[in-house]
Design an enzyme around this catalytic site. Structure first.
Site, short mmCIF file in Angstrom:
data_model
loop_
_atom_site.label_atom_id
_atom_site.label_comp_id
_atom_site.label_asym_id
_atom_site.label_seq_id
_atom_site.Cartn_x
_atom_site.Cartn_y
_atom_site.Cartn_z
N SER B 194 -4.05 35.05 27.98
CA SER B 194 -4.29 34.42 26.69
C SER B 194 -3.36 34.99 25.64
O SER B 194 -2.70 36.00 25.84
CB SER B 194 -5.74 34.66 26.29
OG SER B 194 -5.99 36.04 26.29
N ARG B 195 -3.29 34.30 24.53
CA ARG B 195 -2.65 34.86 23.35
C ARG B 195 -3.72 35.60 22.57
O ARG B 195 -4.91 35.33 22.71
CB ARG B 195 -2.09 33.72 22.48
CG ARG B 195 -0.97 32.95 23.13
CD ARG B 195 -0.42 31.94 22.13
NE ARG B 195 0.53 31.03 22.75
CZ ARG B 195 1.81 31.34 22.98
NH1 ARG B 195 2.28 32.53 22.66
NH2 ARG B 195 2.62 30.46 23.54
N ALA B 196 -3.30 36.52 21.71
CA ALA B 196 -4.25 37.27 20.90
C ALA B 196 -4.93 36.32 19.92
O ALA B 196 -4.29 35.47 19.33
CB ALA B 196 -3.55 38.37 20.13
N THR B 198 -7.82 37.87 17.90
CA THR B 198 -8.04 38.89 16.88
C THR B 198 -7.20 40.14 17.15
O THR B 198 -7.19 41.06 16.35
CB THR B 198 -9.52 39.30 16.82
OG1 THR B 198 -9.91 39.69 18.14
CG2 THR B 198 -10.39 38.14 16.38
N GLY B 199 -6.51 40.18 18.29
CA GLY B 199 -5.71 41.35 18.66
C GLY B 199 -4.30 41.29 18.10
O GLY B 199 -3.95 40.38 17.34
N ASP B 256 -19.92 36.44 21.69
CA ASP B 256 -19.39 36.19 23.02
C ASP B 256 -20.59 36.20 23.96
O ASP B 256 -20.89 37.21 24.58
CB ASP B 256 -18.43 37.34 23.35
CG ASP B 256 -17.29 36.87 24.23
OD1 ASP B 256 -17.40 35.78 24.80
OD2 ASP B 256 -16.30 37.61 24.34
N LYS B 288 -15.63 46.37 23.80
CA LYS B 288 -16.80 45.50 23.91
C LYS B 288 -17.93 46.18 24.69
O LYS B 288 -19.04 45.68 24.74
CB LYS B 288 -16.41 44.20 24.64
CG LYS B 288 -15.42 43.36 23.86
CD LYS B 288 -14.99 42.13 24.64
CE LYS B 288 -13.90 41.37 23.91
NZ LYS B 288 -13.36 40.26 24.72
#
Lengths: 506, 506
Positions: B194-196, B198-199, B256, B288
């Protein structure tokens, strides 16, 4: 980031903007984030984004924000990322079943009223409180916050009377009788009502047949002080505005979270300064209250919340399996109620229910002694004082006080449905009756609706009429008939329901 | 009702229309209801309404529906009220904690994928499953439905290897080492990332520094079969599209839900036909997974769901309290990983974690014996085979295979932060490091990020650098410095943390 304004002339009910995804990336915001849009003042808006509708360097500004900013095409605004409002973070706490403080509940309600919460966040709030009830304290604060974030009416003289029906029964036109009875006996009753959302006519839709119903809070106060009562639309005021916004989310979800139901009812009563309130809680198949246990719990919760807010609440668990009276739809219902006011001519279920509830209010307001309320209510109907008061109410709201039941216009297209056989009305589906009335045009077409000739348990002969459907438009009547035939709202059966063998051969 | 089309050139991600409230009333629909719009085919759309933007007799048609209908300005369409889709009614069942059947779960997932559910309904779904976990059966069906409603890759030869990190630790660039190590040993590893959100950079953001990452499912298959592995962006495919749509709702809610997390991870693995999967589960402050108990539960649930889907899953609970390696931000991370590939030069935390996980995969894939995986992984790094494989992967994805760590461009603006005193790094806030990297421009500006000179527990001298912030733009660097100074991500303290009296006077 400086962006040029591109107004988007659509109302979305929120402060919202659209960014090109290149600018959004540059700002580091993604869909659902907020940005601060700086003009002379500074406003927070929710971000949508697009790859091609808004070019880079521009910001699409929806109607509500555009109104606030008042910036013309290609004028620039300063746009910076904004953090989520505190109210949005508090919703997460509710999702986690944490108990909120008074300040936190107020923060959420302010977020609802000032549109800073998105539909996604509001839906999470509704869903969470649907799954897990709020505590009594939280419910009280929710109610108080709903009252305090809207307009309030403060009367100089008291007591103020009010009533509320939690709905679910068709044809419940009792407010048209109760308000004039109570006001005719010298009590103040500033009755705000809703329009139908899923029903065939709310009290506001009904009253609108006779007079305008859209007034401000100060006009309601003035009119009530003048004639003792009004029958107006609550949505025209800014009373408990949070409630309307929550209902918009509850409607598509088809839920009514218990705590919100309580707060919603009581906030509207609190905001008009009610001292004594009677709750009409229709019970039975097709209503919101399937059994006595649920009805009693709701009653207890309403009484308890009323006490916390300084209101005396009494609850009437009423029969809700059949319509009240024999009409469903605005003009038909108004005509039925008016005939009772004029000459006591009308169905017993309507007269009985109206006078019982009006009687409770007369007792609570100190006008009738304990146990004598209904008698006084009945007397007020019979001696014509209720009719006279109703005419005053119609007049003060700007309607014609000379109106009679014969003047009320019913849809010109109609058709009767007949019993297919001799027998008794075995099943009677309230929800189907309402659906048929709606397909025929109610509540928007005032003249549309259904007259019920035979109710559940009543005997009927073959080819006797059981229902008449009225409509203002031929094509709507055709659709209503089609719907009625496809799925009959009434089932007639002979006395012998099932042949039961008296013995079994061994 | 016949209405004339007024195209509205805005993407809303749903089939939506805007009606004038007069027409809406006439149709008997209110906001959030659906209408059926009949053209040559018939489509259901969600209704917004307006008092003044769309005149009566017109219907505002948003971009997506307009594309489908392909009707020009003022051409007419037939509009009738439509009932809610079945998927919307099923969401109410989930709100009521009723257990759904396999068919019902599939119905909801189809409703998510074909955009027939509104944001309000999706939010209710997310909130309900956040508050009450789905059952194991429901979670399996949710995963299968996510797989089946999207593209799948079917490889001719097996086993297919995959890995996933559940995130929460900054600088986790290990896939850049693991994929080439595994592929260099003859196993197939079609790694989608994935792309960030919130990162400061997802694996797809990182790999994009070296080569394009946006490919279709069939291209992924072809490239993997050619060179053994790829590092591509999952969002470019139509693999498990329901997941992307759910993430759009989860993001603003900052939740989540457990069952969705499981389904989301495993659907992506299932859709590429993975046989053996290693899960990297970073644990500790700021991740998490706050504690070992939570980590073990997640591991068990992933292994269990894998078994139901026919995949072997192994989980690695990894140290997540400090960044992996010493860099955060796309180009910086890629340079750090590339140096390890080139010369084994780099932080131990990165080499150790990458070879442990790659080793697990080599063992699962039958290439290394039990207990010998990490050694083989290390060997593959040392002998240059991983670097060679990485160059092949870069080339097959359309990048320059001649690239070296020295070629990677880092933001030209930078500033160092120094230790204010001698001592040890007492606190190190991962989330603040990521925030600073994002303010500096990551992940959109590939050259932006943070180099960490000192980690938690390491000794530092007064005026030694602890962090360097890089940015492609001066103004973003200034904002990042301001943010770092306002709220320091690192606390340095002398050895004597607190003066503890050795005795108390009595």
């Amino acid at each position: 980031m400086q962006l040029k304004v591109q107004p988007i002339d659509i109302k979305v009910g929120k402060y919202k903007v659209v960014l090109n995804s290149i600018d959004a990336k540059e700002l580091g915001v993604i869909e659902g984030d907020r940005v601060r849009v700086r003009n002379h003042e500074s406003l927070t808006a929710i971000v949508d984004f697009t790859e091609d509708m808004i070019p880079p360097g521009m910001i699409g500004v929806y109607h509500e924000l555009q109104q606030k900013l008042n910036k013309q095409w290609t004028e620039t605004v300063e746009v910076t990322p904004a953090s989520r409002p505190k109210s949005a973070r508090l919703i997460r706490k509710i999702m986690d079943r944490q108990i909120l403080t008074k300040d936190e509940i107020y923060e959420i309600v302010r977020g609802i009223v000032d549109e800073s919460l998105s539909d996604i966040e509001l839906s999470a709030f509704i869903t969470s409180t649907y799954i897990n009830d709020l505590t009594d304290d939280e419910t009280e604060w929710l109610t108080r916050a709903m009252i305090d974030t809207g307009e309030k009416i403060e009367f100089d003289s008291h007591p103020i009377m009010d009533k509320h029906s939690i709905g679910g029964v068709p044809g419940n036109k009792i407010s048209l009788l109760i308000v004039p009875i109570v006001a005719a006996n010298g009590l103040l009753i500033p009755k705000t009502s809703s329009r139908a959302i899923t029903g065939a006519g709310g009290t506001a839709d009904l009253m609108e047949v006779l007079a305008p119903v859209d007034f401000s809070a100060s006009e309601i106060k003035e009119m009530t002080e003048k004639v003792g009562g009004v029958l107006v639309w609550g949505g025209g005021t800014n009373i408990a505005p949070a409630d309307d916004k929550l209902i918009k989310i509850e409607y598509p979800l088809k839920v009514d979270p218990h705590s919100q139901l309580l707060a919603s009812i009581m906030a509207k009563k609190g905001a008009v300064g009610a001292d004594h309130v009677v709750m009409d809680i229709p019970m039975g198949a097709g209503t919101k209250i399937p059994d006595i246990k649920t009805g009693r719990k709701l009653s207890r919760d309403l009484i308890n919340l009323g006490e916390r807010l300084g209101m005396t609440v009494e609850c009437a668990l009423t029969y809700g399996s059949s319509p009240v009276g024999r009409t469903v739809g605005p003009a038909l219902e108004v005509r039925e109620a008016f005939r009772v006011l004029e000459s006591m001519e009308g169905p017993n279920s309507l007269i009985e229910k109206s006078t019982v509830i009006a009687g409770m209010m007369l007792e609570m307001g100190g006008i009738a002694g304990k146990g004598n309320g209904q008698e006084l209510a009945m007397e007020t109907l019979k001696n014509g004082k209720a009719l006279e008061k109703m005419k005053q109410i119609i007049e003060v709201q700007g309607g014609d006080p000379g109106v009679t039941s014969a003047d009320i216009i019913i849809g010109e297209h109609s058709i009767q449905l007949f019993a297919p056989t001799n027998g008794y009305i075995l099943e009677f589906d309230n929800k189907r009756i309402v659906e048929i009335a709606r397909i025929a045009g109610a509540p928007a077409d005032k003249g549309a609706g259904v007259v019920i000739h035979k109710k559940r348990g009543e005997p009927v002969k073959k080819n006797e009429p059981v229902l008449t459907i009225y409509s203002e438009k031929k094509w709507k009547l055709d659709n209503a008939i089609k719907s009625a035939q496809l799925n009959l709202p009434i089932v007639v059966e002979g006395m012998l329901i099932e042949r039961v063998p008296t013995y079994r051969e061994l």
